[in-house]
Design a protein around this motif. Sequence first.
Motif, PDB file in Angstrom:
ATOM      1  N   ILE A 179       8.490 -32.289  22.160  1.00 56.72           N
ATOM      2  CA  ILE A 179       7.544 -32.231  23.277  1.00 56.72           C
ATOM      3  C   ILE A 179       6.852 -33.582  23.460  1.00 56.72           C
ATOM      4  CG2 ILE A 179       5.381 -31.187  24.053  1.00 56.72           C
ATOM      5  CD1 ILE A 179       6.327 -28.579  22.718  1.00 56.72           C
ATOM      6  N   ALA A 180       6.486 -34.229  22.342  1.00 50.87           N
ATOM      7  CA  ALA A 180       5.834 -35.542  22.427  1.00 50.87           C
ATOM      8  C   ALA A 180       6.765 -36.577  23.045  1.00 50.87           C
ATOM      9  CB  ALA A 180       5.379 -35.998  21.039  1.00 50.87           C
ATOM     10  N   GLU A 181       8.044 -36.576  22.624  1.00 48.74           N
ATOM     11  CA  GLU A 181       9.006 -37.508  23.210  1.00 48.74           C
ATOM     12  C   GLU A 181       9.161 -37.258  24.711  1.00 48.74           C
ATOM     13  OE1 GLU A 181      11.405 -40.117  22.155  1.00 48.74           O
ATOM     14  OE2 GLU A 181       9.637 -40.316  20.901  1.00 48.74           O
ATOM     15  N   LEU A 182       9.242 -35.978  25.094  1.00 43.69           N
ATOM     16  CA  LEU A 182       9.358 -35.627  26.509  1.00 43.69           C
ATOM     17  C   LEU A 182       8.119 -36.070  27.273  1.00 43.69           C
ATOM     18  CD1 LEU A 182      11.404 -34.111  28.350  1.00 43.69           C
ATOM     19  CD2 LEU A 182      10.016 -32.062  28.002  1.00 43.69           C
ATOM     20  N   ALA A 183       6.955 -35.875  26.671  1.00 44.44           N
ATOM     21  CA  ALA A 183       5.707 -36.268  27.323  1.00 44.44           C
ATOM     22  C   ALA A 183       5.615 -37.784  27.471  1.00 44.44           C
ATOM     23  CB  ALA A 183       4.515 -35.749  26.529  1.00 44.44           C
ATOM     24  N   LEU A 184       6.018 -38.530  26.440  1.00 42.77           N
ATOM     25  CA  LEU A 184       5.930 -39.987  26.496  1.00 42.77           C
ATOM     26  C   LEU A 184       6.872 -40.579  27.536  1.00 42.77           C
ATOM     27  CD1 LEU A 184       5.628 -40.723  22.680  1.00 42.77           C
ATOM     28  CD2 LEU A 184       3.894 -41.202  24.411  1.00 42.77           C
ATOM     29  N   VAL A 185       7.897 -39.819  27.926  1.00 40.87           N
ATOM     30  CA  VAL A 185       8.808 -40.274  28.976  1.00 40.87           C
ATOM     31  C   VAL A 185       8.252 -39.957  30.356  1.00 40.87           C
ATOM     32  CG1 VAL A 185      11.082 -39.914  30.003  1.00 40.87           C
ATOM     33  CG2 VAL A 185      10.866 -40.183  27.542  1.00 40.87           C
ATOM     34  N   ASN A 186       7.650 -38.772  30.517  1.00 40.21           N
ATOM     35  CA  ASN A 186       7.263 -38.296  31.847  1.00 40.21           C
ATOM     36  C   ASN A 186       5.777 -38.471  32.166  1.00 40.21           C
ATOM     37  OD1 ASN A 186       9.845 -36.946  32.839  1.00 40.21           O
ATOM     38  ND2 ASN A 186       9.601 -36.006  30.844  1.00 40.21           N
ATOM     39  N   VAL A 187       4.899 -38.358  31.170  1.00 41.50           N
ATOM     40  CA  VAL A 187       3.463 -38.444  31.434  1.00 41.50           C
ATOM     41  C   VAL A 187       3.038 -39.801  31.996  1.00 41.50           C
ATOM     42  CG1 VAL A 187       1.195 -38.462  30.293  1.00 41.50           C
ATOM     43  CG2 VAL A 187       2.805 -36.625  29.846  1.00 41.50           C
ATOM     44  N   PRO A 188       3.606 -40.953  31.538  1.00 41.58           N
ATOM     45  CA  PRO A 188       3.183 -42.231  32.121  1.00 41.58           C
ATOM     46  C   PRO A 188       3.315 -42.278  33.641  1.00 41.58           C
ATOM     47  CG  PRO A 188       4.463 -42.631  30.150  1.00 41.58           C
ATOM     48  CD  PRO A 188       4.549 -41.162  30.412  1.00 41.58           C
ATOM     49  N   VAL A 189       4.383 -41.694  34.169  1.00 40.20           N
ATOM     50  CA  VAL A 189       4.566 -41.695  35.624  1.00 40.20           C
ATOM     51  C   VAL A 189       3.438 -40.908  36.289  1.00 40.20           C
ATOM     52  CG1 VAL A 189       6.125 -41.077  37.501  1.00 40.20           C
ATOM     53  CG2 VAL A 189       7.050 -41.909  35.331  1.00 40.20           C
ATOM     54  N   LEU A 190       3.078 -39.762  35.704  1.00 39.47           N
ATOM     55  CA  LEU A 190       2.018 -38.933  36.283  1.00 39.47           C
ATOM     56  C   LEU A 190       0.662 -39.623  36.177  1.00 39.47           C
ATOM     57  CD1 LEU A 190       3.104 -35.460  34.836  1.00 39.47           C
ATOM     58  CD2 LEU A 190       3.602 -36.415  37.092  1.00 39.47           C
ATOM     59  N   LEU A 191       0.404 -40.291  35.037  1.00 41.82           N
ATOM     60  CA  LEU A 191      -0.876 -40.967  34.862  1.00 41.82           C
ATOM     61  C   LEU A 191      -1.049 -42.115  35.842  1.00 41.82           C
ATOM     62  CD1 LEU A 191      -1.254 -41.069  30.972  1.00 41.82           C
ATOM     63  CD2 LEU A 191      -2.579 -39.718  32.594  1.00 41.82           C
ATOM     64  N   VAL A 192      -0.003 -42.911  36.020  1.00 43.91           N
ATOM     65  CA  VAL A 192      -0.083 -44.016  36.976  1.00 43.91           C
ATOM     66  C   VAL A 192      -0.278 -43.471  38.387  1.00 43.91           C
ATOM     67  CG1 VAL A 192       1.200 -45.927  38.008  1.00 43.91           C
ATOM     68  CG2 VAL A 192       1.213 -45.617  35.542  1.00 43.91           C
ATOM     69  N   SER A 193       0.416 -42.381  38.722  1.00 48.10           N
ATOM     70  CA  SER A 193       0.251 -41.774  40.041  1.00 48.10           C
ATOM     71  C   SER A 193      -1.176 -41.297  40.255  1.00 48.10           C
ATOM     72  CB  SER A 193       1.219 -40.595  40.204  1.00 48.10           C
ATOM     73  OG  SER A 193       2.562 -41.022  40.092  1.00 48.10           O
ATOM     74  N   ALA A 194      -1.799 -40.770  39.192  1.00 47.01           N
ATOM     75  CA  ALA A 194      -3.141 -40.218  39.325  1.00 47.01           C
ATOM     76  C   ALA A 194      -4.229 -41.283  39.287  1.00 47.01           C
ATOM     77  CB  ALA A 194      -3.390 -39.196  38.216  1.00 47.01           C
ATOM     78  N   LEU A 195      -4.026 -42.360  38.518  1.00 48.95           N
ATOM     79  CA  LEU A 195      -5.091 -43.336  38.272  1.00 48.95           C
ATOM     80  C   LEU A 195      -4.966 -44.616  39.086  1.00 48.95           C
ATOM     81  CD1 LEU A 195      -5.337 -42.983  34.378  1.00 48.95           C
ATOM     82  CD2 LEU A 195      -6.771 -41.900  36.113  1.00 48.95           C
ATOM     83  N   LEU A 205      -0.109 -38.242  16.657  1.00 47.77           N
ATOM     84  CA  LEU A 205      -1.008 -39.384  16.759  1.00 47.77           C
ATOM     85  C   LEU A 205      -0.581 -40.337  17.867  1.00 47.77           C
ATOM     86  CD1 LEU A 205      -1.877 -40.463  13.102  1.00 47.77           C
ATOM     87  CD2 LEU A 205      -3.475 -39.880  14.928  1.00 47.77           C
ATOM     88  N   GLN A 206       0.728 -40.542  17.998  1.00 50.53           N
ATOM     89  CA  GLN A 206       1.211 -41.460  19.030  1.00 50.53           C
ATOM     90  C   GLN A 206       0.826 -40.972  20.420  1.00 50.53           C
ATOM     91  OE1 GLN A 206       5.440 -42.111  19.070  1.00 50.53           O
ATOM     92  NE2 GLN A 206       5.331 -43.657  20.673  1.00 50.53           N
ATOM     93  N   LEU A 207       0.972 -39.674  20.653  1.00 46.14           N
ATOM     94  CA  LEU A 207       0.622 -39.124  21.960  1.00 46.14           C
ATOM     95  C   LEU A 207      -0.878 -39.274  22.225  1.00 46.14           C
ATOM     96  CD1 LEU A 207       1.668 -37.721  24.466  1.00 46.14           C
ATOM     97  CD2 LEU A 207       1.372 -35.525  23.313  1.00 46.14           C
ATOM     98  N   VAL A 208      -1.707 -39.023  21.202  1.00 47.63           N
ATOM     99  CA  VAL A 208      -3.160 -39.158  21.360  1.00 47.63           C
ATOM    100  C   VAL A 208      -3.537 -40.615  21.638  1.00 47.63           C
ATOM    101  CG1 VAL A 208      -5.364 -38.991  20.141  1.00 47.63           C
ATOM    102  CG2 VAL A 208      -3.714 -37.129  19.978  1.00 47.63           C
ATOM    103  N   VAL A 209      -2.973 -41.547  20.862  1.00 46.06           N
ATOM    104  CA  VAL A 209      -3.284 -42.972  21.048  1.00 46.06           C
ATOM    105  C   VAL A 209      -2.823 -43.442  22.413  1.00 46.06           C
ATOM    106  CG1 VAL A 209      -2.704 -45.297  20.241  1.00 46.06           C
ATOM    107  CG2 VAL A 209      -3.308 -43.520  18.593  1.00 46.06           C
ATOM    108  N   PHE A 210      -1.630 -43.011  22.836  1.00 50.11           N
ATOM    109  CA  PHE A 210      -1.131 -43.417  24.145  1.00 50.11           C
ATOM    110  C   PHE A 210      -2.061 -42.938  25.260  1.00 50.11           C
ATOM    111  CE2 PHE A 210       1.121 -41.900  27.931  1.00 50.11           C
ATOM    112  CZ  PHE A 210       1.466 -43.121  28.481  1.00 50.11           C
ATOM    113  N   LEU A 211      -2.479 -41.679  25.193  1.00 50.46           N
ATOM    114  CA  LEU A 211      -3.363 -41.139  26.232  1.00 50.46           C
ATOM    115  C   LEU A 211      -4.699 -41.872  26.248  1.00 50.46           C
ATOM    116  CD1 LEU A 211      -2.633 -37.312  25.864  1.00 50.46           C
ATOM    117  CD2 LEU A 211      -1.906 -38.814  27.717  1.00 50.46           C
ATOM    118  N   ALA A 212      -5.253 -42.137  25.064  1.00 52.48           N
ATOM    119  CA  ALA A 212      -6.542 -42.838  24.998  1.00 52.48           C
ATOM    120  C   ALA A 212      -6.429 -44.244  25.592  1.00 52.48           C
ATOM    121  CB  ALA A 212      -7.018 -42.905  23.547  1.00 52.48           C
TER     122      ALA A 212
END
Length: 526
Positions: free
Chosen positions: A264-280, A407-414
């Motif tokens: 799930i973390a690997e999947l999130a690290l691939v897809n979440v950046p696109v969503l975060l950039v779109s939102a922010l 931890l990687q997912l938490v650090v990336f989001l922060a």
Amino acid sequence: MTDTQTDAPGKADGFGGIGAAGRARRLVHGWSANLVQMVLGLTQQLLLIPAFLHVWSGELLAAWLAIFSAGSLVVVADSGLQLRAINRFLVFRSSADCDGRTARFYHATLRIYLAIVASLGVLLCGAVYLAPPSAVLGFHATPTFDVAMLVMTLGMLMSLPANLASGLYRVRGQYGRIIWLQNAALLLGQIAQLVALFVFGSVLAVALAFILMQLLFTIFIVAFDAPRLFPFMRRTGMSPSVVPSWRWSVGQLGRALPFAVTNIAELALVNVPVLLVSALVSDRVAVAQWGLTRVIASLVRGLCLQIALPLGAELGHDHAIGDKERLRRHYAYGSVFVTGLACLVVAGMLPFWSEFFVLWTHGSIPYDGLLALMLLLGSAAVAPSLLALVFASHSNRGELLIRTKGLQLVVFLALSFVLIPRLGPLGAAAAMVASDILLQFGLLGWGIMRQTLREPFRHIAFLLLMATGVVASGWLIGLAITELIPGSGISHFMVECAAWLVVVGALASPLLSEALRARLRVLVPA
């Protein structure tokens, strides 16, 4: 069912009498199959789009992409059971009654898969009835959208038992075979999609065509090919009426949790950046620029993982039988190979990516050189940790995996929430690269190297020296070619790439000598 291990020598079926030639043959078969699978994946996501647009409107294409994406996300329903099963199969390699214990565990885990499919299938049907996807996603005007979404997601859910059989193939030295069978299903599925598209023209027909091939593949390997290839599966001695206890089943899901979190973390690290950039990020052009540039990092990462997966199965076997010397040696060689390949790809992309980007986007999206440079160099830097990630998944390092990826997912989001509003897409790239290097490489990669190699510091220094030499030399060769071959357009770009391949191929040609390769292997710190 029990997880206790009886230490006793057992013959490794498929790995029995393993030698350098047999291992090299399996790795080559696995790598070639993975390469074809990557090509088929690109065909599905890129080359079929013009055919879809020839028949469908942009709205229908968007509906299909949403349906296909939803089907791809169903993989999380595996809950880490595949990697849990792979680790148990590997442990059984060095135990008494290896075949019998493997068969019993396989059939018990298969019942867990069937229970997951049945329960989630009911929930999925209820969710589609209560909250129609067409209403939730805004595709009211698309005919049969809800039915197509249900067909895709339910069909992918029903194909999950293939994951268990695939794990058995990996452990028993048949990695290449299962990937080639998957490739055949993907190719037939793409042909079936085109036939359904031009004959019927609806998203439902295309979804049915795709999912039918996945289900036929699942039925073939679970019901026919696996029992034929592994005859001991028919001699399990476990009555079909005997089902594993709830306590045992829940225990397996609990032990599979670290692998589920990792996936799930690997999947999130691939897809979440696109969503975060779109939102922010308010600039829509910058969002498109990020999404397109992100492709190169995903490509390098995906290539490294595809190269590492067959190696992971081999290293997992060595770890399971306690062959520490072979494990140490082959891990060191594999680490150098994965890193060298990643650096070579990055070295080829650095001088030519800007020209390709302009041709790809027809100049409609501006090119950000610093963003591309950060993502490419970050992909090269994290390459050694990808082999560590795969090996950890094949050696039952659940605690290390869940700690690192969580931890990687938490650090990336922060970092993303701090950097993206200030730096835009460059902040997302910095968050990705920093979390990869600090956590995946610094914690997971270093931890695996320290436990596996005798000289981890020297090995990392060797990798750094090799990576610097490969990237710098390949980049400089590319820059020289762009200066010596003036021009523009697609033909000019292809000539530049061909010239780079010729020059690099000529410089690498001495590696065809077995004697030279043997001398170079001695230099690799292990």
